[in-house]
Design a protein around this motif. Structure first.
Motif, PDB file in Angstrom:
ATOM      1  N   ILE A  21       2.864   3.441  -7.832  1.00  0.00           N
ATOM      2  CA  ILE A  21       2.535   4.339  -9.136  1.00  0.00           C
ATOM      3  C   ILE A  21       3.887   4.570  -9.823  1.00  0.00           C
ATOM      4  O   ILE A  21       4.792   4.988  -9.264  1.00  0.00           O
ATOM      5  N   PHE A  22       3.813   4.326 -11.192  1.00  0.00           N
ATOM      6  CA  PHE A  22       5.201   4.611 -11.830  1.00  0.00           C
ATOM      7  C   PHE A  22       4.570   4.691 -13.216  1.00  0.00           C
ATOM      8  O   PHE A  22       3.728   4.000 -13.898  1.00  0.00           O
ATOM      9  N   LYS A  23       5.126   5.590 -14.066  1.00  0.00           N
ATOM     10  CA  LYS A  23       4.865   5.942 -15.415  1.00  0.00           C
ATOM     11  C   LYS A  23       3.352   6.220 -15.465  1.00  0.00           C
ATOM     12  O   LYS A  23       2.860   6.982 -14.766  1.00  0.00           O
ATOM     13  N   ASP A  24       2.442   5.628 -16.281  1.00  0.00           N
ATOM     14  CA  ASP A  24       1.224   5.630 -16.465  1.00  0.00           C
ATOM     15  C   ASP A  24       0.389   4.658 -15.623  1.00  0.00           C
ATOM     16  O   ASP A  24      -0.642   4.295 -16.073  1.00  0.00           O
ATOM     17  N   VAL A  25       0.980   3.787 -14.808  1.00  0.00           N
ATOM     18  CA  VAL A  25       0.572   2.742 -14.238  1.00  0.00           C
ATOM     19  C   VAL A  25       0.332   2.777 -12.789  1.00  0.00           C
ATOM     20  O   VAL A  25       0.896   3.370 -12.178  1.00  0.00           O
ATOM     21  N   ALA A  26      -0.796   2.295 -12.257  1.00  0.00           N
ATOM     22  CA  ALA A  26      -1.054   2.438 -10.738  1.00  0.00           C
ATOM     23  C   ALA A  26      -1.305   0.952 -10.523  1.00  0.00           C
ATOM     24  O   ALA A  26      -2.356   0.347 -10.944  1.00  0.00           O
ATOM     25  N   LYS A  27      -0.734   0.034  -9.866  1.00  0.00           N
ATOM     26  CA  LYS A  27      -0.956  -1.143  -9.304  1.00  0.00           C
ATOM     27  C   LYS A  27      -1.450  -1.483  -7.712  1.00  0.00           C
ATOM     28  O   LYS A  27      -0.734  -0.808  -6.979  1.00  0.00           O
ATOM     29  N   ASP A  28      -2.612  -2.172  -7.624  1.00  0.00           N
ATOM     30  CA  ASP A  28      -2.698  -2.215  -6.344  1.00  0.00           C
ATOM     31  C   ASP A  28      -1.860  -3.139  -5.511  1.00  0.00           C
ATOM     32  O   ASP A  28      -1.038  -3.981  -6.093  1.00  0.00           O
ATOM     33  N   CYS A  29      -1.542  -2.814  -3.954  1.00  0.00           N
ATOM     34  CA  CYS A  29      -0.767  -3.450  -3.241  1.00  0.00           C
ATOM     35  C   CYS A  29      -1.301  -3.507  -1.802  1.00  0.00           C
ATOM     36  O   CYS A  29      -1.941  -2.637  -1.490  1.00  0.00           O
ATOM     37  N   VAL A  30      -0.676  -4.407  -1.099  1.00  0.00           N
ATOM     38  CA  VAL A  30      -0.838  -4.610   0.144  1.00  0.00           C
ATOM     39  C   VAL A  30       0.097  -4.181   0.988  1.00  0.00           C
ATOM     40  O   VAL A  30       1.384  -4.624   0.845  1.00  0.00           O
ATOM     41  N   ILE A  31       0.400  -3.258   1.990  1.00  0.00           N
ATOM     42  CA  ILE A  31       1.498  -2.742   2.664  1.00  0.00           C
ATOM     43  C   ILE A  31       1.306  -3.555   3.978  1.00  0.00           C
ATOM     44  O   ILE A  31       0.612  -3.737   4.756  1.00  0.00           O
ATOM     45  N   ASN A  32       2.679  -4.438   4.358  1.00  0.00           N
ATOM     46  CA  ASN A  32       2.721  -4.869   5.562  1.00  0.00           C
ATOM     47  C   ASN A  32       4.101  -4.269   6.245  1.00  0.00           C
ATOM     48  O   ASN A  32       4.946  -3.802   5.514  1.00  0.00           O
TER      49      ASN A  32
END
Length: 124
Positions: A21-32
Motif C-alpha cells: 500500500i502506497f499513496k492511493d494504490v494497493a497492489k496484491d503480492c505474495v509474501i515468501n
C-alpha cells in the motif's frame, strides 16, 4: 556470498497473501520467506513499487512499514522498519474499499469500451 548468508535471522518459507500500500494504490503480492525483520515479496506489477511502503499481511492481520533492500525481476527483499497490529474493523473496511474500487475500475473500463464501440460505428 549467498543471499541467505547476509540475513540477520532465518526466514521461514511462507506463502501468504498481502497488499503493498502506497499513496492511493494497493497492489496484491505474495509474501515468501517471512521473518520478524523482513520478507521476500513477489508482485505482478513490480516496477511501480516504491522504495518505502506499507505491507499488510492478511493472515497475520499486521501492517509493516517496509523498505526495499533488493529487487530482482518480479521479486523484492524488504526489511520491516515498524510493525503494528491492525484491528479487524479496519481490515474489513480496507478490504471492502479495495473491492469496491476494483469494481468501479471494471465498470469504467466497460463504459470506455462501449463508448469506443459507439465512436467506431459513427465513424464507419
Amino acid at each position: 556470498m549467498q543471499q541467505s548468508d547476509r540475513r540477520a535471522e532465518p526466514r521461514n518459507p511462507e506463502l501468504l497473501w498481502g497488499k503493498a500500500i502506497f499513496k492511493d494504490v494497493a497492489k496484491d503480492c505474495v509474501i515468501n520467506d517471512l521473518s520478524t525483520s523482513g520478507a521476500r515479496l513477489r508482485l505482478t506489477a513490480f516496477a511501480a513499487l516504491p522504495d518505502r511502503f506499507d505491507l499488510f499481511i492478511f493472515d497475520t492481520r499486521r501492517t509493516y512499514k517496509a523498505a526495499v533492500q533488493w529487487r530482482a525481476g518480479d521479486q523484492a527483499g524488504v526489511v520491516f522498519e515498524q510493525v503494528g497490529d491492525v484491528d479487524d474493523t479496519l481490515v474489513t473496511a480496507l478490504v471492502d474499499r479495495m473491492q469496491h474500487l476494483e469494481t468501479v475500475v471494471q465498470d469504467l473500463a466497460a463504459m470506455v469500451a462501449d463508448l469506443r464501440g459507439v465512436g467506431a460505428k459513427a465513424a464507419g
